[in-house]
Design an enzyme around this catalytic site. Structure first.
Site, PDB file in Angstrom:
ATOM      1  N   ASP A 102       0.861  -1.357  -0.222  1.00 45.32           N
ATOM      2  CA  ASP A 102      -0.049   0.049  -0.019  1.00 45.32           C
ATOM      3  C   ASP A 102       0.717   1.427  -0.022  1.00 45.32           C
ATOM      4  O   ASP A 102       1.995   1.128   0.540  1.00 45.32           O
ATOM      5  CB  ASP A 102      -0.972   0.021   1.292  1.00 45.32           C
ATOM      6  CG  ASP A 102      -1.822  -1.108   1.357  1.00 45.32           C
ATOM      7  OD1 ASP A 102      -2.384  -1.571   0.331  1.00 45.32           O
ATOM      8  OD2 ASP A 102      -2.288  -1.528   2.495  1.00 45.32           O
TER       9      ASP A 102
HETATM   10  N1  URA Z   1      -1.221  -6.002   3.673  1.00 48.33           N
HETATM   11  C1  URA Z   1      -1.903  -4.834   3.994  1.00 48.33           C
HETATM   12  O1  URA Z   1      -2.598  -4.511   4.506  1.00 48.33           O
HETATM   13  N2  URA Z   1      -1.213  -3.692   3.077  1.00 48.33           N
HETATM   14  C2  URA Z   1       0.100  -4.094   2.577  1.00 48.33           C
HETATM   15  O2  URA Z   1       0.503  -3.203   2.130  1.00 48.33           O
HETATM   16  C3  URA Z   1       0.458  -5.367   2.489  1.00 48.33           C
HETATM   17  C4  URA Z   1      -0.306  -6.140   3.224  1.00 48.33           C
END
Ligand code: URA
Length: 237
Positions: A102
């Site tokens: 993310d």
């Molecule tokens: N899980 C999440 O919630 N975000 C990420 O970036 C990776 C795994």
């Protein structure tokens, strides 16, 4: 002779699965003719065009590991002009990130131009474990721990939590630091797990993919994977 989709993936422009889609969509030509079947094999002299562009058949493979900073997207470009993981890596090869973190998640991202390698790491059937450190709201009670041990269901599918450890807890601030290892790659999956047990994630970082840990790479730093590391990933298959 090699399968067409394999050659396209090896050229570094996309994964093998995406190459198969492009073939069936009629976007691939071999020696000027559209080819829509997946089975066909090509040789070293065949000219392959994908969406009008001839692919480079002779491209050396590169593999990088980056410690992605916060506020960077895991993509090759962004229409909103935000920084992408490619902005951190100095290469003339057409690399792309494997999987996604993310925008606000930090940590380990592998980038390559090797479609087979990307496929290996992404493919759900290979179950490559990934470890994260999550700072979450609140302190976990016995019931939360049992729920995490039994596995959490997200969107009607159980998440396989391989391991988790409470690394630290701050009673005053009511936050905890949890190390969690899972072997699937659904979007926002770690945030969803903790959301589900009512301990939202405040900060998230990926520290490990299979045997490869972030080591002492600082935020925004990267290095090439060694041949030994690349082979070790292939041996997980
Ligand atoms: N899980 C999440 O919630 N975000 C990420 O970036 C990776 C795994």
């Amino acid at each position: 002779m090699e399968r067409l989709q394999k050659i396209i993936a090896q050229s570094g422009i996309t994964s093998r699965r995406k190459a198969e889609e492009l073939i069936t969509q009629g976007k691939v030509r071999v020696n000027g003719k559209i080819v829509k079947e997946l089975g066909i094999k090509v040789n070293g002299n065949d000219i392959i065009e994908v969406e009008g562009a001839t692919i480079n058949r002779d491209i050396s493979k590169v593999y990088y590991v980056l410690n992605k900073p916060r506020g960077v997207i895991t993509s090759v470009s962004d229409d909103k002009g935000r920084k992408t993981v490619l902005d951190f890596i100095d290469t003339d090869k057409r690399i792309y990130p494997i999987g996604r973190l993310d925008y606000d998640t930090t940590g380990l991202v592998i980038l390559t131009n090797d479609g087979d390698f990307a496929n290996l790491l992404m493919h759900p059937s290979y179950h490559i474990p990934k470890t994260y450190i999550a700072k979450i709201e609140g302190l976990l009670n016995k019931e939360d721990i049992i729920r995490l041990k039994n596995g959490i269901t997200i969107d009607n599918r159980q998440v396989n939590i391989i391991d988790f450890k409470i690394k630290d807890k701050n009673k005053e601030k009511q936050t905890s630091l949890i190390e969690i290892t899972i072997n699937e790659g659904r979007n926002h999956i770690v945030k969803k797990i903790f959301e589900k047990i009512k301990h939202p994630v405040i900060r998230l970082s990926r520290i490990k993919i299979a045997f490869l840990d972030i080591g002492n790479l600082k935020s925004g730093e990267y290095r090439e994977l060694s041949i030994k590391e690349v082979k070790k990933f292939y041996s997980l298959k």
